[in-house]
Design an enzyme around this catalytic site. Structure first.
Site, PDB file in Angstrom:
ATOM      1  N   GLU A 199     -44.912 -35.214  -6.308  1.00  0.00           N
ATOM      2  CA  GLU A 199     -45.393 -36.536  -6.726  1.00  0.00           C
ATOM      3  C   GLU A 199     -46.580 -37.051  -5.915  1.00  0.00           C
ATOM      4  OE1 GLU A 199     -42.185 -39.331  -6.952  1.00  0.00           O
ATOM      5  OE2 GLU A 199     -41.146 -38.186  -8.466  1.00  0.00           O
ATOM      6  N   GLU A 247     -36.808 -33.290 -11.066  1.00  0.00           N
ATOM      7  CA  GLU A 247     -35.959 -34.412 -10.627  1.00  0.00           C
ATOM      8  C   GLU A 247     -35.622 -35.252 -11.834  1.00  0.00           C
ATOM      9  OE1 GLU A 247     -37.373 -37.030  -7.491  1.00  0.00           O
ATOM     10  OE2 GLU A 247     -38.086 -35.318  -6.330  1.00  0.00           O
TER      11      GLU A 247
HETATM   12  C1  GBH Z   1     -38.742 -39.745  -6.688  1.00  0.00           C
HETATM   13  O1  GBH Z   1     -39.701 -40.718  -6.755  1.00  0.00           O
HETATM   14  C2  GBH Z   1     -38.869 -39.047  -5.369  1.00  0.00           C
HETATM   15  O2  GBH Z   1     -39.448 -37.767  -5.504  1.00  0.00           O
HETATM   16  C3  GBH Z   1     -37.573 -38.943  -4.625  1.00  0.00           C
HETATM   17  O3  GBH Z   1     -37.828 -38.606  -3.290  1.00  0.00           O
HETATM   18  C4  GBH Z   1     -36.821 -40.255  -4.756  1.00  0.00           C
HETATM   19  O4  GBH Z   1     -35.693 -40.313  -3.939  1.00  0.00           O
HETATM   20  C5  GBH Z   1     -36.448 -40.396  -6.187  1.00  0.00           C
HETATM   21  O5  GBH Z   1     -37.547 -40.304  -7.038  1.00  0.00           O
HETATM   22  C6  GBH Z   1     -35.712 -41.689  -6.537  1.00  0.00           C
HETATM   23  O6  GBH Z   1     -36.530 -42.805  -6.357  1.00  0.00           O
HETATM   24  O7  GBH Z   1     -42.074 -49.013 -10.798  1.00  0.00           O
HETATM   25  O8  GBH Z   1     -40.246 -49.707 -12.219  1.00  0.00           O
HETATM   26  O9  GBH Z   1     -42.287 -48.906 -13.212  1.00  0.00           O
HETATM   27  C7  GBH Z   1     -39.723 -41.440  -7.954  1.00  0.00           C
HETATM   28  C8  GBH Z   1     -40.685 -42.561  -7.845  1.00  0.00           C
HETATM   29  C9  GBH Z   1     -39.941 -43.753  -9.773  1.00  0.00           C
HETATM   30  C10 GBH Z   1     -42.166 -44.016  -8.897  1.00  0.00           C
HETATM   31  C11 GBH Z   1     -40.330 -44.524 -10.984  1.00  0.00           C
HETATM   32  C12 GBH Z   1     -42.555 -44.744 -10.128  1.00  0.00           C
HETATM   33  C13 GBH Z   1     -41.793 -46.198 -11.833  1.00  0.00           C
HETATM   34  C14 GBH Z   1     -40.748 -47.228 -12.080  1.00  0.00           C
HETATM   35  N1  GBH Z   1     -41.051 -43.125  -9.114  1.00  0.00           N
HETATM   36  N2  GBH Z   1     -41.410 -45.420 -10.668  1.00  0.00           N
HETATM   37  S1  GBH Z   1     -41.383 -48.829 -12.087  1.00  0.00           S
END
Ligand code: GBH
Length: 466
Positions: free
Chosen positions: A165, A368
């Site tokens: 990511e 994931e």
């Molecule tokens: C992942 O990130 C990571 O790789 C992992 O380490 C982490 O633990 C896991 O997910 C859970 O968070 O801002 O409401 O529009 C995910 C990160 C999640 C970032 C969704 C963007 C958009 C949701 N992403 N997010 S919102």
């Protein structure tokens, strides 16, 4: 009708070094940007850090036993760069290397394929002191680090994933600053985007140069799953802008060999992109054998059209991606997870179908997918350790999303694997231990692992299909 997955389908669970390992002072590990960020008052919701986490550094043998019990055939783990190259002199720390060799050998003995992420956000702090991902040199140092890993691990690794990511590393780290290193500067975020792209290219080159065609290289992106609220010009433009800055900035250079010129046009307020040098785009576009996708939820957007409002928002750092002047994210709808994220599995199917059309022949892997809920532990003398967690909402989320992947496969998409996030409850970045994503729970007082219904359900899906 039950959908039966292909025989050679990859079934796994995922973790990341800083989120599970702990042991931050052991065997010569240097501080990472997350150690520093956790020490900033207010940065982490529960004031915690990854100092102990799940103690995976010591408990990996018992957790590999859990992997066997789950019936997965792959484990997605990440390597902590500050354990491998702890000093600015660039020398490799043999104790750090030996630790991971022990883990990789234990996985091999258990018959579990390691899908190894080379960078899951724990940058050595000494590199941040020189500007971190906003500094080109970090990408060059990353290339050296990956070269050292390829030499040390050789064929112990099944899949080499250059980055996890880069969207988060760039925009959350340097855009809105909710992740380490906590910088709020969109110009730096966009230079971080480019230097992460460059790092991907250099990493892929290092693996292929060292191990030739034996090595399978991938990269994991959290492509933004963005839905326009209506067909109006403004709403479609909002989605387009979001996709451009969230997705195209990575897909373009990594897979197509170029940045869409529109990216430069819409970011002139923040940067002139003069950090792109001759041949960078050639370096960045390397053959990848597989594209990893992390998917959790979708985002619905509408356009901001009032010019005064657009102007007011231009310097507002509430959004991670510098598109807030015309993109308005709508409040999520339906039953929200404990992160406040929506659940819209069909968007995952659509994303996979779209990628397969755009990149025919490229294997896709969901690296994931998972959900956080407020879990409760139930005493149960028949359960391992006398305790179990009944987590019907996580079970439902898992069912719906694995079904969405089956739908994509039925539509002809080459999805070759799925990884549940996460094997264990763990350090959820800015939320600390307050959010639980594990299909196996962790009692942080005793470090005991507690099975959840979702873990049993996952095992059943692996055996029987969905
Ligand atoms: C992942 O990130 C990571 O790789 C992992 O380490 C982490 O633990 C896991 O997910 C859970 O968070 O801002 O409401 O529009 C995910 C990160 C999640 C970032 C969704 C963007 C958009 C949701 N992403 N997010 S919102």
């Amino acid at each position: 009708m039950t959908f039966v997955f292909p025989k050679n389908f990859t079934w796994g669970v995922a973790t990341a070094s800083y989120q599970v390992e702990g042991a931050i002072h052991e065997d010569g590990r240097a501080p990472s940007i997350w150690d520093a960020f956790c020490a900033v008052p207010g940065a982490i919701e529960d004031h915690s850090s990854g100092e102990v986490a799940c103690d995976e550094y010591h408990r990996y043998p018992e957790d590999i036993t859990l992997l066997k019990e789950l019936g997965v055939n792959a484990y997605r783990l990440s390597i902590a760069w500050p354990r491998i190259v702890p000093l600015a002199d660039g020398k490799v720390n043999s104790k750090g290397v030996e630790h991971y060799i022990k883990v990789l050998d234990a996985l091999r003995d258990a018959g579990i394929r390691p899908v190894v992420t080379l960078y899951h956000w724990d940058l050595p702090q000494y590199l941040e002191d020189q500007g971190g991902w906003a500094n080109r040199d970090t990408a060059l140092r990353y290339g050296d680090y990956v070269h050292a890993l390829a030499e040390a691990f050789g064929d112990r690794v099944d899949t080499w994933t250059t980055l996890n990511e880069p969207w988060c590393a760039a925009y959350l780290g340097y855009g809105n600053g909710i992740h380490a290193p906590g910088v709020r500067d969109y110009g730096k975020a966009l230079s971080a985007v480019h230097h992460l792209n460059l790092a991907h290219g250099l990493g892929a080159l290092a693996v292929h140069d060292t191990l030739d065609e034996r090595a399978k290289v991938s990269v994991t992106l959290n492509l933004s799953a963005c839905v326009a609220q209506s067909d109006s010009e403004a709403d479609r433009m909002a989605k387009h802008r979001n996709d451009l800055l969230s997705n195209e900035v990575f897909l373009g250079p990594m897979l197509d060999g170029a940045y869409d010129p529109e990216i430069f046009d819409v970011t002139t307020d923040y940067t002139d992109w003069s950090f792109i040098r001759d041949d960078d785009l050639k370096t960045i576009r390397q053959p990848v054998q597989c594209l990893g996708i992390n998917y959790y939820s979708s985002t619905h957007v509408k356009g901001v059209t009032d010019p005064a409002e657009c102007e007011r928002r231009r310097n507002d750092h509430m959004q991670a991606v510098p598109a807030q002047d015309i993109v308005d994210a709508l409040p999520p709808e339906g039953e929200l997870t404990d992160m406040g994220w929506n659940q819209e599995p069909r968007v995952l199917t659509e994303m996979l179908v779209g990628l397969a059309k755009r990149y025919p022949g490229l294997d896709l892997m969901v690296t994931e997918n998972g959900s956080a809920w407020k879990d409760e532990v139930t005493e149960d003398s028949s359960a391992p350790g006398g305790r179990i967690i009944h987590d019907p909402k996580r079970v439902a989320y898992l069912n719906h999303h694995i079904r969405a992947i089956a739908d994509a496969i039925e539509a002809g998409v080459p999805v070759v694997g799925y990884f549940a996030w996460s094997l264990l409850d763990n350090f959820e970045w800015a939320f600390g231990y307050s959010k639980r994503f594990g299909i196996i729970g962790v009692d942080y007082e005793t470090q005991k692992r507690i099975w959840k219904d979702s873990a049993y359900r996952y095992r059943q899906i692996i055996q029987e299909g969905i």
